[in-house]
Write a protein that holds these residues in place. Structure first.
Motif, PDB file in Angstrom:
ATOM      1  N   THR A  87      61.811   2.024 -19.182  1.00 26.14           N
ATOM      2  CA  THR A  87      60.362   2.204 -19.069  1.00 26.14           C
ATOM      3  C   THR A  87      59.938   2.232 -17.606  1.00 26.14           C
ATOM      4  O   THR A  87      60.713   1.875 -16.718  1.00 26.14           O
ATOM      5  CB  THR A  87      59.624   1.050 -19.764  1.00 26.14           C
ATOM      6  N   VAL A  88      58.683   2.620 -17.388  1.00 28.33           N
ATOM      7  CA  VAL A  88      58.137   2.599 -16.037  1.00 28.33           C
ATOM      8  C   VAL A  88      58.183   1.172 -15.494  1.00 28.33           C
ATOM      9  O   VAL A  88      58.474   0.956 -14.313  1.00 28.33           O
ATOM     10  CB  VAL A  88      56.694   3.169 -16.014  1.00 28.33           C
ATOM     11  N   GLU A  89      57.954   0.198 -16.356  1.00 27.75           N
ATOM     12  CA  GLU A  89      58.030  -1.217 -15.936  1.00 27.75           C
ATOM     13  C   GLU A  89      59.429  -1.583 -15.445  1.00 27.75           C
ATOM     14  O   GLU A  89      59.574  -2.334 -14.481  1.00 27.75           O
ATOM     15  CB  GLU A  89      57.609  -2.143 -17.083  1.00 27.75           C
ATOM     16  N   ASP A  90      60.461  -1.041 -16.111  1.00 27.33           N
ATOM     17  CA  ASP A  90      61.838  -1.293 -15.661  1.00 27.33           C
ATOM     18  C   ASP A  90      62.040  -0.750 -14.248  1.00 27.33           C
ATOM     19  O   ASP A  90      62.642  -1.405 -13.388  1.00 27.33           O
ATOM     20  CB  ASP A  90      62.853  -0.638 -16.606  1.00 27.33           C
ATOM     21  N   PHE A  91      61.510   0.454 -14.002  1.00 31.06           N
ATOM     22  CA  PHE A  91      61.639   1.048 -12.679  1.00 31.06           C
ATOM     23  C   PHE A  91      60.890   0.215 -11.644  1.00 31.06           C
ATOM     24  O   PHE A  91      61.384   0.007 -10.536  1.00 31.06           O
ATOM     25  CB  PHE A  91      61.111   2.491 -12.683  1.00 31.06           C
ATOM     26  N   LYS A  92      59.701  -0.260 -12.005  1.00 35.54           N
ATOM     27  CA  LYS A  92      58.931  -1.109 -11.087  1.00 35.54           C
ATOM     28  C   LYS A  92      59.726  -2.353 -10.716  1.00 35.54           C
ATOM     29  O   LYS A  92      59.747  -2.763  -9.552  1.00 35.54           O
ATOM     30  CB  LYS A  92      57.610  -1.539 -11.735  1.00 35.54           C
ATOM     31  N   MET A  93      60.367  -2.951 -11.720  1.00 35.08           N
ATOM     32  CA  MET A  93      61.154  -4.166 -11.462  1.00 35.08           C
ATOM     33  C   MET A  93      62.311  -3.873 -10.512  1.00 35.08           C
ATOM     34  O   MET A  93      62.553  -4.625  -9.567  1.00 35.08           O
ATOM     35  CB  MET A  93      61.669  -4.767 -12.775  1.00 35.08           C
ATOM     36  N   VAL A  94      63.033  -2.792 -10.754  1.00 36.62           N
ATOM     37  CA  VAL A  94      64.175  -2.450  -9.901  1.00 36.62           C
ATOM     38  C   VAL A  94      63.700  -2.130  -8.483  1.00 36.62           C
ATOM     39  O   VAL A  94      64.268  -2.627  -7.502  1.00 36.62           O
ATOM     40  CB  VAL A  94      64.981  -1.271 -10.502  1.00 36.62           C
TER      41      VAL A  94
END
Length: 161
Positions: A96-103
């Motif tokens: 998800t976009v949230e996963d990308f934000k976290m990374v």
């Protein structure tokens, strides 16, 4: 052995080698034709794929690249085929976009102040084969770490330092 016999043997060997080379040349020409046809087919598929891409996915790709650029003060583009391909591949894996934000956030926090590591704040590194391990590292952080990280990212997105 007489000189004429040696010539005869050499001539036969040359004929055999010539036939083998002709066969190899035909095979090479056939392989070249096949490769050219495959490349042409891929180019056609790529063009068709570009036309039929999901607008929602393309929007998410642009959003993720904007987050990367704003967080890391970089200038990558969502139109770059490699960048878009890496992001698309992770999205197709269910990220998800949230996963990308976290990374992006966790790697930025760890590498931004290290000159030798800062160069790795790029799509090829962040969104490639190691994405899963970066995500695991991010998921092991405490909620307080993420609140601080979120504040830092919001500050950057709003133009702060």
């Amino acid at each position: 052995m007489q000189e004429s016999e040696v010539f005869f043997v050499d001539r036969e060997i040359l004929k055999k080698l010539h036939r083998q080379l002709l066969g190899i040349n035909r095979q090479t020409a056939d392989m070249t034709r096949m490769i050219e046809q495959m490349l042409a087919a891929r180019a056609r598929e790529g063009g068709a794929a570009a036309e039929s891409r999901d607008p929602e996915t393309e929007s998410r790709i642009k959003e993720i690249v904007a987050i990367l650029n704003n967080t890391c003060n970089t200038h990558f583009t969502a139109e770059n085929a490699e960048t878009a391909g890496l992001i698309r591949a992770r999205l197709e894996e269910g990220r998800t976009v949230e996963d990308f934000k976290m990374v992006i956030g966790i790697c930025h926090a760890a590498w931004a102040d290290e000159p030798k590591m800062r160069i790795y704040l790029r799509p090829a590194t962040l969104f490639g084969d190691r994405f899963e391990s970066y995500l695991q590292t991010a998921e092991q952080r405490s909620p307080e770490d993420f609140r601080q990280l979120e504040k830092m990212m919001i500050s950057r997105l709003q133009g702060g330092a």
